[in-house]
Scaffold this active site. Structure first.
Site, PDB file in Angstrom:
ATOM      1  N   HIS A   1       1.039  -1.178  -0.185  1.00 43.58           N
ATOM      2  CA  HIS A   1       0.081   0.013  -0.103  1.00 43.58           C
ATOM      3  C   HIS A   1       0.790   1.311   0.257  1.00 43.58           C
ATOM      4  O   HIS A   1       1.902   1.366   0.784  1.00 43.58           O
ATOM      5  CB  HIS A   1      -0.810  -0.148   1.210  1.00 43.58           C
ATOM      6  CG  HIS A   1      -1.519   1.233   1.609  1.00 43.58           C
ATOM      7  ND1 HIS A   1      -1.040   2.086   2.528  1.00 43.58           N
ATOM      8  CD2 HIS A   1      -2.430   1.982   0.946  1.00 43.58           C
ATOM      9  CE1 HIS A   1      -1.763   3.201   2.634  1.00 43.58           C
ATOM     10  NE2 HIS A   1      -2.781   3.256   1.643  1.00 43.58           N
TER      11      HIS A   1
ATOM     12  N   ASN B   1       0.313   5.520  -0.149  1.00 41.14           N
ATOM     13  CA  ASN B   1      -0.763   6.809  -0.181  1.00 41.14           C
ATOM     14  C   ASN B   1       0.149   8.024   0.090  1.00 41.14           C
ATOM     15  O   ASN B   1       0.894   8.063   0.917  1.00 41.14           O
ATOM     16  CB  ASN B   1      -1.906   6.915   0.911  1.00 41.14           C
ATOM     17  CG  ASN B   1      -2.941   7.954   0.909  1.00 41.14           C
ATOM     18  OD1 ASN B   1      -2.308   9.016   1.494  1.00 41.14           O
ATOM     19  ND2 ASN B   1      -3.639   7.827   0.102  1.00 41.14           N
TER      20      ASN B   1
ATOM     21  N   GLY C   1     -17.205  11.018  -1.310  1.00 38.69           N
ATOM     22  CA  GLY C   1     -16.508  10.727  -2.272  1.00 38.69           C
ATOM     23  C   GLY C   1     -17.127   9.524  -3.168  1.00 38.69           C
ATOM     24  O   GLY C   1     -18.050   8.794  -2.815  1.00 38.69           O
TER      25      GLY C   1
END
Length: 319
Positions: free
Chosen positions: A110, A112, A263
């Protein structure tokens, strides 16, 4: 006078990072290609570009999503630690990546990296950077974990010796399933609400972290993607994916922010794996490779400080 935030520069970098990561993953997979889904958010402005690779040779699912969204009122997840921002207009840019490999010996990973600004219309807006990357193996290899953490340490070293231990500890504490008292994986880097170096240097830190992801992850994929495996390893992989889902839906601040701010659901939940399983009261067999994950790799430790002589050259998860 402090440098004002340069939102177009952040957007340009994140889009270029998405391009480079998708190109590298496509090459590594050697089969499937990314589908691109461009979307808009007409109710408040903004939009994004979500790219997903599915049913690949190496990657069962890989999603790399860019978003740049705006709003007129911050959701509760963003103001819990900053109540003074309640009711402020905001904008957020980010790139989020999750990779679920096909081979159980290749770790899930992952990344971000994000930028947030609130009250942009006022003289001194509130802004910060956040992000990081972490690794979630099913089967642990010391040389892989050391390489991952050494690359993370090198990425932030130019910004001060204190940042790596701080961001590593933050990662260990953040990616932790409190309801199970269990780490999600072996960590990496995590930081949030970061603006202490001023805009230019803080942005440079974000770029250093984003640019370090492929050098940290791709060599591990190349080493493990052809490792022979059977149904036992596959079932354990699906079990470990269950822990990943639990964290993302219960504890992850980014997921909560995205859902609470209206979102795009498909992009927010892109991180979830295509297949997963839950087994009641599962415990790995003592002495097994699955048990080694819990005993050796999940407990936090200073992997990046191990010398090469301390790293066993393993060709299988068993000694």
């Amino acid at each position: 006078m402090p440098t004002p935030p340069n939102v177009p520069a952040v957007q340009s970098y994140l889009l270029a990072l998405q391009d480079s990561i998708c190109a590298a993953l496509t090459t590594e997979d050697g089969g499937a290609k990314f589908r691109t889904d461009e979307w808009t958010r007409p109710e408040n402005g903004g939009g994004g570009r979500t790219r997903v690779l599915a049913d690949g040779t190496v990657f069962e699912k890989a999603g790399v999503a860019f978003s740049h969204v705006r709003g007129t009122k911050l959701p509760p997840s963003a103001t819990a630690h900053r109540p003074e921002l309640a009711g402020q207009p905001w904008e957020a840019l980010g790139l989020s990546l999750v990779i679920h490999p096909r081979n159980p010996y290749v770790p899930t990973s992952h990344l971000n990296v994000r930028f947030f600004c609130a009250g942009a219309q006022i003289e001194n807006p509130t802004w910060w950077f956040g992000g990081g990357f972490d690794l979630t193996p099913c089967y642990g290899f010391e040389e892989d974990v050391v390489h991952w953490h050494r690359t993370a340490r090198a990425a932030v070293a130019p910004f001060g010796d204190a940042l790596h231990p701080r961001f590593k500890k933050w990662c260990d504490e953040y990616f932790f399933l409190k309801h199970r008292s269990e780490p999600r994986g072996i960590g990496g880097l995590f930081f949030d609400d970061f603006n202490e170096l001023g805009f230019d240097r803080s942005f440079a830190l974000l770029r250093a972290v984003g640019d370090a992801f492929l050098p940290a992850y791709r060599p591990i994929v190349a080493r493990r993607k052809a490792t022979p495996h059977g149904d036992r390893e596959r079932q354990f992989q699906l079990h470990r994916r269950g822990r990943y889902v639990e964290f993302n839906l219960v504890w992850d601040r980014g997921t909560l922010f995205g859902l609470q701010s209206g979102g795009r659901t498909e992009s927010i939940l892109m991180s979830l794996p295509p297949l997963v399983r839950w087994d009641y009261d599962f415990h790995p067999e003592p002495g097994s490779p699955e048990a080694r994950l819990h005993e050796i790799f999940l407990p936090p430790r200073d992997w990046s400080s191990l010398t090469d002589a301390q790293i066993p050259a393993l060709n299988s998860p068993m000694r």
